[in-house]
Motif scaffolding. Structure first.
Motif, mmCIF file in Angstrom:
data_model
loop_
_atom_site.group_PDB
_atom_site.id
_atom_site.type_symbol
_atom_site.label_atom_id
_atom_site.label_comp_id
_atom_site.label_asym_id
_atom_site.label_seq_id
_atom_site.Cartn_x
_atom_site.Cartn_y
_atom_site.Cartn_z
ATOM 1 N N GLY A 102 0.798 -1.224 0.000
ATOM 2 C CA GLY A 102 0.000 0.000 0.000
ATOM 3 C C GLY A 102 0.825 1.266 0.000
ATOM 4 N N ILE A 103 1.985 1.236 -0.662
ATOM 5 C CA ILE A 103 2.899 2.383 -0.651
ATOM 6 C C ILE A 103 3.158 2.858 -2.076
ATOM 7 N N ILE A 104 3.132 4.176 -2.260
ATOM 8 C CA ILE A 104 3.471 4.786 -3.543
ATOM 9 C C ILE A 104 4.455 5.921 -3.292
ATOM 10 N N SER A 105 5.402 6.099 -4.204
ATOM 11 C CA SER A 105 6.350 7.215 -4.163
ATOM 12 C C SER A 105 6.206 7.992 -5.469
ATOM 13 N N ILE A 106 6.107 9.303 -5.354
ATOM 14 C CA ILE A 106 5.933 10.176 -6.511
ATOM 15 C C ILE A 106 7.000 11.261 -6.438
#
Length: 94
Positions: free
Chosen positions: A61-65
């Motif tokens: 459940g992790i996103i990096s932008i």
């Protein structure tokens, strides 16, 4: 939206050009100027310039932008706003 005792949602911004979000359940849409994410605590809209996906792990459940961030907001589309929370223009044009 889950919101149980085990759910965890966090936004960490570094130097206004890198953002990591936990508690992400899906990506509704994205391009170089806008991301729309489904999280355990509602939809999150992210606007900016030259945005791109750095990392995505939906199992965790992790996103990096990365990019230049201009606006981050929660979009509570399932909860109607009360008159107290409407904008000034919304109250004028009832």
């Amino acid at each position: 939206m889950l919101q149980d005792a085990n759910s965890h949602h966090e936004l960490i911004m570094t130097n206004r050009n890198e953002l990591e979000i936990s508690g992400v359940t899906g990506i509704e849409s994205f391009d170089s100027e806008e991301f729309l994410l489904a999280t355990e605590y509602g939809y999150v809209g992210i606007r900016g310039q030259e945005l791109h996906l750095k990392n995505l792990d939906l199992e965790q459940g992790i996103i990096s932008i990365r990019g230049q961030f201009l606006d981050i907001s929660y979009l509570d589309v399932n909860h109607p706003r009360s008159d107290k929370s409407k904008s000034v223009l919304g109250r004028i044009f009832r």
